[in-house]
Motif scaffolding. Structure first.
Motif, PDB file in Angstrom:
ATOM      1  N   LEU A 176     -18.345   6.843  39.642  1.00  0.00           N
ATOM      2  CA  LEU A 176     -18.557   5.932  40.776  1.00  0.00           C
ATOM      3  C   LEU A 176     -18.489   6.684  42.097  1.00  0.00           C
ATOM      4  O   LEU A 176     -19.333   6.518  42.983  1.00  0.00           O
ATOM      5  CB  LEU A 176     -17.481   4.859  40.779  1.00  0.00           C
ATOM      6  CG  LEU A 176     -17.829   3.485  40.245  1.00  0.00           C
ATOM      7  CD1 LEU A 176     -16.655   2.559  40.420  1.00  0.00           C
ATOM      8  CD2 LEU A 176     -19.054   2.908  40.944  1.00  0.00           C
ATOM      9  N   TRP A 180     -22.269   7.180  43.485  1.00  0.00           N
ATOM     10  CA  TRP A 180     -22.520   6.225  44.566  1.00  0.00           C
ATOM     11  C   TRP A 180     -21.751   6.708  45.774  1.00  0.00           C
ATOM     12  O   TRP A 180     -20.576   7.065  45.653  1.00  0.00           O
ATOM     13  CB  TRP A 180     -22.085   4.827  44.154  1.00  0.00           C
ATOM     14  CG  TRP A 180     -23.096   4.176  43.275  1.00  0.00           C
ATOM     15  CD1 TRP A 180     -24.166   3.441  43.670  1.00  0.00           C
ATOM     16  CD2 TRP A 180     -23.141   4.220  41.849  1.00  0.00           C
ATOM     17  NE1 TRP A 180     -24.889   3.024  42.587  1.00  0.00           N
ATOM     18  CE2 TRP A 180     -24.280   3.490  41.452  1.00  0.00           C
ATOM     19  CE3 TRP A 180     -22.364   4.810  40.854  1.00  0.00           C
ATOM     20  CZ2 TRP A 180     -24.644   3.327  40.119  1.00  0.00           C
ATOM     21  CZ3 TRP A 180     -22.719   4.644  39.537  1.00  0.00           C
ATOM     22  CH2 TRP A 180     -23.846   3.913  39.169  1.00  0.00           C
ATOM     23  N   ASP A 181     -22.405   6.708  46.889  1.00  0.00           N
ATOM     24  CA  ASP A 181     -21.798   7.284  48.073  1.00  0.00           C
ATOM     25  C   ASP A 181     -20.935   6.253  48.807  1.00  0.00           C
ATOM     26  O   ASP A 181     -20.912   6.199  50.018  1.00  0.00           O
ATOM     27  CB  ASP A 181     -22.922   7.820  48.975  1.00  0.00           C
ATOM     28  CG  ASP A 181     -22.358   8.587  50.139  1.00  0.00           C
ATOM     29  OD1 ASP A 181     -21.241   9.106  50.013  1.00  0.00           O
ATOM     30  OD2 ASP A 181     -23.031   8.647  51.181  1.00  0.00           O
ATOM     31  N   TYR A 182     -20.282   5.390  48.039  1.00  0.00           N
ATOM     32  CA  TYR A 182     -19.402   4.407  48.671  1.00  0.00           C
ATOM     33  C   TYR A 182     -18.080   4.468  47.940  1.00  0.00           C
ATOM     34  O   TYR A 182     -18.033   4.677  46.733  1.00  0.00           O
ATOM     35  CB  TYR A 182     -19.962   2.997  48.530  1.00  0.00           C
ATOM     36  CG  TYR A 182     -21.271   2.804  49.218  1.00  0.00           C
ATOM     37  CD1 TYR A 182     -21.332   2.442  50.557  1.00  0.00           C
ATOM     38  CD2 TYR A 182     -22.466   2.994  48.530  1.00  0.00           C
ATOM     39  CE1 TYR A 182     -22.542   2.276  51.191  1.00  0.00           C
ATOM     40  CE2 TYR A 182     -23.684   2.834  49.160  1.00  0.00           C
ATOM     41  CZ  TYR A 182     -23.715   2.472  50.490  1.00  0.00           C
ATOM     42  OH  TYR A 182     -24.901   2.302  51.114  1.00  0.00           O
ATOM     43  N   SER A 183     -17.008   4.296  48.706  1.00  0.00           N
ATOM     44  CA  SER A 183     -15.759   4.242  48.013  1.00  0.00           C
ATOM     45  C   SER A 183     -15.405   2.769  47.898  1.00  0.00           C
ATOM     46  O   SER A 183     -15.213   2.073  48.869  1.00  0.00           O
ATOM     47  CB  SER A 183     -14.812   5.097  48.816  1.00  0.00           C
ATOM     48  OG  SER A 183     -13.731   4.631  49.074  1.00  0.00           O
ATOM     49  N   PHE A 184     -15.431   2.286  46.694  1.00  0.00           N
ATOM     50  CA  PHE A 184     -15.188   0.857  46.509  1.00  0.00           C
ATOM     51  C   PHE A 184     -14.739   0.595  45.084  1.00  0.00           C
ATOM     52  O   PHE A 184     -14.709   1.475  44.240  1.00  0.00           O
ATOM     53  CB  PHE A 184     -16.447   0.056  46.848  1.00  0.00           C
ATOM     54  CG  PHE A 184     -17.445   0.003  45.737  1.00  0.00           C
ATOM     55  CD1 PHE A 184     -18.104   1.152  45.341  1.00  0.00           C
ATOM     56  CD2 PHE A 184     -17.709  -1.186  45.076  1.00  0.00           C
ATOM     57  CE1 PHE A 184     -19.008   1.106  44.309  1.00  0.00           C
ATOM     58  CE2 PHE A 184     -18.612  -1.221  44.044  1.00  0.00           C
ATOM     59  CZ  PHE A 184     -19.271  -0.079  43.659  1.00  0.00           C
TER      60      PHE A 184
END
Lengths: 225, 462
Positions: A176, A180-184
């Motif tokens: 993840l 994906w370049d989001y931290s979530f």
């Protein structure tokens, strides 16, 4: 591998140290920030597992101090703060990876592995391969047994991360973070869904599958003997 | 009209009317004293004079009467005497008035006594007693009342101006006053609204004059402090409960995992179930803590330019497989180049939560729609599904923590997803609302639009 573990929680420290030793690493333990900083600067380690909140000197301070004096030892931060922003802040301050408590040991082990064998930027390859699978990083092309496979950008990135860590387990949360370049925090099994599509394209037409599920942990790409 | 519905304006209107009425009363009194009373005095003087003359001359037209009449003098500083004596046949016996009306039974007449003397035309008014004498002759005897007439005219003129001016100033004052008061009330009102919308740190400004409104504002501010304090302590308690419980849970998780690794495979199923359960509880605490965290730093969230179009495309892509799994028609229409000021991780998580809900609640084979566009100053995101929808009276409740709608209990979830969305919406000073999608619900999120200034936004923001 020589690993320094700076963690004040006795039980977490024991659990982590035991696990890492079982994996074949040599582990030194420190229970507070001050001695942790001294250890980190006087001895030479391959990796430091550092708790974010410590008595005495804070984990973030140790991290910043080490980076300021030019120490480049890979650092894996552990934190009880499960906060997206906290993670971003830690990585910005020079941590190489960030893991929030509680974690499954397999998660920590996978990340330690990945950090230990992190390739230096100078030797960045333009091509990756495993068995008959070839990835052209520049041309963004994937071929298996000389047959071209069309992947979406996300699937390409997913495969790339797997192949870069070939033969090592990559956890779902690592995927993840890297793909994906989001931290979530996904509430659904998004990684699994993408992975199943990727496997269809990579493995379905071939007799020997390359991508394997590691139960309860994540995925690994390897050649089955 | 808003002005008319304002209490302060209506009060000043009433005040202006009362003011005008008292002005009228004052003028009336002045009229009585300065016009009416002297007029009565003149009347009684004339009456007495007529009585005297008639008594002395025998109550009939006679040369003696004419003489007496002609001999009347104007007293020094007094009123010029006027008279007309007509014989029974209507012949003028003597007169010093130019004209007179026909006899009509009225005793008191006011007659114009225009005289032309020494080259000056003086236009005077006379008050005249009109009397038919017993012998049939007609005696009109009177005095000049020009001063009183002029005074009355002046008075009427003054009354006209005063009343008009009074009402006008009253209205003007009313408007100004209701503006001034209205502004103060509006400032209280708007503060209250901002507080209601979630910004508990908002306070009503005071003027420092210590007036009624300042005192009201101070009282309300103290009340707001108290509310904020209470809410914060509730939040602190729930956050610290979650935080304090998290550490032992983490240990429990570690112990269970260790146990899991050391026991015989036959018993592993139980240990694994226990680990999974512990993870679920920790996940719940994390979700609560994450909401609390964003809420507590709502004014200091790391903000940057965010390429909202790209973020939405990423989110749509990420949830594509989930939608596919449920065989949903997944429609994505995102305008290019949308840009907002925000924290991309928080925005992504919030958009993800909304999308996740939409997909979760849409029936198998249904549809989910993502639409995004911009107007002159805002970026709007719509996420709709054809699921169960949210009853109109529940729409505000769903943002509360752990609130789950009764008709959706069979759908898995904690009731925290939208709570997180709401704190992110608030941290971005944006608005979220629900609309009917018939069936289902359409979530509408309106954010402040940002123009790309220095090229596309950097991906590192946030």
């Amino acid at each position: 591998m020589q690993i320094l573990l700076v963690e004040d929680d006795e039980r977490v420290a024991a659990y982590v140290a035991k696990g890492l030793r079982e994996e074949g690493h040599i582990v030194s333990r420190c229970g507070d920030g001050r001695s942790g900083l001294i250890q980190a600067t006087t001895e030479d380690y391959d990796l430091i597992v550092l708790d974010r909140m410590l008595p005495g000197v804070d984990g973030m301070t140790i991290l910043q101090t080490l980076r300021t004096i030019g120490n480049t030892t890979p650092i894996l931060m552990l934190t009880a703060l499960s906060d997206v922003e906290e993670r971003v802040r830690g990585l910005r301050s020079g941590a190489d990876d960030y893991l929030s408590k509680p974690f499954a040991f397999s998660e920590l082990a996978a990340r330690v592995d990945a950090l230990a064998r992190r390739p230096s930027a100078a030797t960045e390859p333009s091509q990756l391969s495993i068995a008959d699978l070839e990835i052209d990083l520049l041309g963004r092309m994937v071929k298996r047994a000389e047959k071209r496979i069309d992947l979406t950008p996300r699937e390409f990135r997913l495969l790339e991360v797997l192949v870069r860590n070939a033969n090592r387990v990559v956890t779902r949360s690592m995927l993840l973070e890297k793909v994906w370049d989001y931290s979530f925090d996904p509430q659904t099994n998004i990684v699994d869904q993408f992975m199943s599509k990727l496997r269809q394209k990579i493995d379905r037409e071939f007799s020997s599958p390359l991508i394997h599920t590691v139960r309860g942990t994540g995925y690994v790409i390897r050649v089955d003997q | 009209m808003r002005l008319l519905s304002s209490l302060s304006f209506r009060l000043t209107l009433l005040y202006a009317l009362v003011f005008a009425a008292s002005l009228a009363l004052l003028l009336g009194l002045y009229y009585l004293v300065r016009v009416r009373a002297p007029l009565e005095e003149v009347k009684s003087d004339i009456r007495a004079e007529a009585q005297r003359i008639l008594n002395s001359t025998g109550n009939a037209a006679s040369p003696a009467l004419s003489r007496v009449l002609e001999g009347r003098k104007r007293p020094a500083g007094g009123r010029t005497p006027y008279h007309i004596l007509l014989s029974r046949d209507g012949w003028v016996l003597t007169k010093n008035l130019p004209s007179w009306p026909m006899f009509d039974g009225r005793r008191w007449l006011t007659i114009e006594a225009d005289t032309f003397s020494s080259g000056e035309d003086s236009d005077h008014m006379a008050l005249v007693l009109d009397e038919r004498l017993p012998d049939g002759s007609r005696l009109m005897i009177g005095r000049d009342i020009e001063d009183l007439r002029q005074r009355q005219e002046t008075l009427v003129e003054a009354a006209r101006w005063l009343l008009a001016g009074g009402v006008l100033f009253g209205l003007l004052g009313g408007i100004l006053m209701s503006r001034a008061i209205g502004d103060r009330i509006e400032s209280i009102n708007s503060t209250a609204r901002r507080v209601m919308s979630g910004d508990l740190s908002e306070r009503i400004p005071t003027h420092g004059s210590g007036d009624d409104f300042d005192r009201l504002a101070e009282t309300l501010n103290v009340m707001l402090n108290r509310i904020q304090h209470l809410l914060e302590s509730i939040r602190r308690v729930s956050d610290s409960v979650a935080h304090e419980l998290r550490t032992p849970l983490a240990r429990l998780h570690a112990d269970l995992s260790e146990l899991n690794a050391s026991i015989v495979p036959e018993q592993r199923a139980h240990a694994e179930a226990a680990v999974a359960e512990a993870e679920k509880v920790i996940g719940l605490f994390d979700a609560v803590l994450r909401i609390g965290r964003v809420e507590s730093i709502r004014d200091s969230v790391d903000m940057g330019e965010v390429d909202f179009s790209a973020l939405l495309s990423d989110a749509a892509e990420m949830f594509g497989p989930s939608a596919e799994e449920k065989d949903l028609r997944f429609e994505v229409a995102i305008a290019p180049g949308l840009c907002v000021l925000g924290n991309r991780n928080l925005l992504f998580q919030a958009v993800g939560n909304i999308l996740d809900n939409a997909i979760k609640y849409a029936p198998d084979g249904g549809w989910v729609e993502i639409t995004a566009g911009e107007s002159s100053n805002e970026v709007s995101l719509y996420i709709a599904d054809n699921g169960l929808g949210i009853p109109a009276d529940q729409r505000m409740n769903v943002f509360e923590r752990f609130v789950r709608l009764p008709h959706a209990f069979n759908v898995p979830g904690l009731g925290l997803g939208l709570s997180f969305v709401k704190v992110v919406v608030d941290a971005h000073n944006s608005q979220i609302s629900f609309e009917d999608a018939n069936p289902g619900v359409r979530v509408r999120w309106r954010l402040c639009r940002l123009n790309f200034e220095d090229g596309p936004p950097s991906k590192a923001a946030g």
